[in-house]
Motif scaffolding. Structure first.
Motif, short mmCIF file in Angstrom:
data_model
loop_
_atom_site.label_atom_id
_atom_site.label_comp_id
_atom_site.label_asym_id
_atom_site.label_seq_id
_atom_site.Cartn_x
_atom_site.Cartn_y
_atom_site.Cartn_z
N GLN A 26 -3.72 6.25 2.86
CA GLN A 26 -3.08 5.53 3.95
C GLN A 26 -2.01 4.59 3.42
O GLN A 26 -0.94 4.45 4.03
CB GLN A 26 -4.13 4.77 4.76
N TYR A 27 -2.27 3.93 2.29
CA TYR A 27 -1.27 3.04 1.72
C TYR A 27 -0.04 3.80 1.26
O TYR A 27 1.09 3.34 1.45
CB TYR A 27 -1.86 2.21 0.58
N GLU A 28 -0.23 4.96 0.68
CA GLU A 28 0.91 5.78 0.26
C GLU A 28 1.75 6.19 1.47
O GLU A 28 2.98 6.19 1.41
CB GLU A 28 0.44 7.00 -0.52
N ALA A 29 1.10 6.52 2.57
CA ALA A 29 1.81 6.88 3.80
C ALA A 29 2.57 5.66 4.34
O ALA A 29 3.71 5.78 4.81
CB ALA A 29 0.85 7.42 4.85
N TYR A 30 1.96 4.50 4.27
CA TYR A 30 2.60 3.26 4.70
C TYR A 30 3.85 2.98 3.87
O TYR A 30 4.92 2.63 4.42
CB TYR A 30 1.59 2.11 4.58
N LYS A 31 3.74 3.12 2.55
CA LYS A 31 4.90 2.91 1.68
C LYS A 31 6.00 3.92 2.00
O LYS A 31 7.19 3.55 2.05
CB LYS A 31 4.50 3.01 0.21
N ARG A 32 5.63 5.17 2.24
CA ARG A 32 6.63 6.20 2.55
C ARG A 32 7.33 5.90 3.87
O ARG A 32 8.54 6.05 3.98
CB ARG A 32 5.96 7.58 2.58
N ALA A 33 6.57 5.45 4.87
CA ALA A 33 7.18 5.10 6.16
C ALA A 33 8.18 3.97 5.99
O ALA A 33 9.28 4.01 6.55
CB ALA A 33 6.10 4.72 7.17
N ASN A 34 7.83 2.94 5.21
CA ASN A 34 8.76 1.85 4.96
C ASN A 34 9.99 2.33 4.22
O ASN A 34 11.11 1.90 4.49
CB ASN A 34 8.06 0.72 4.19
#
Length: 91
Positions: A26-34
């Motif tokens: 989930q954190y990797e997805a969050y970083k990618r979205a940002n």
């Protein structure tokens, strides 16, 4: 994860948020979205613009933008109170 923290709901301790995604996923997805938002802003940014970022969904974005253009004027608004240290440390 952040929604829970910013709304005073403690994180589950078992380490997975669903059957398919771990906290790290989930954190990797969050970083990618940002990062995707950074790319979108940078494609439109012109020197002198002021960039306004809204809410915890994009907490990484101001830093990403400043890495690209250190003198960029960036504002950030958080609509919820920042979580207490007791809640935030669970992250």
């Amino acid at each position: 994860i952040l929604w829970q923290l910013f709304h005073y709901i403690a994180l589950q301790q078992e380490g997975t948020l669903s059957e398919t995604q771990t906290v790290q996923d989930q954190y990797e997805a969050y970083k990618r979205a940002n990062d995707l938002f950074k790319e979108a802003v940078m494609s439109q940014y012109q020197e002198g613009d002021i960039v306004w970022v809204h809410d915890y969904h994009l907490m990484l974005l101001p830093g990403l933008l400043k890495d690209e253009v250190p003198n960029m004027k960036v504002g950030w608004f958080l609509h919820t109170p920042f979580p207490s240290s007791e809640i935030f440390r669970t992250l």
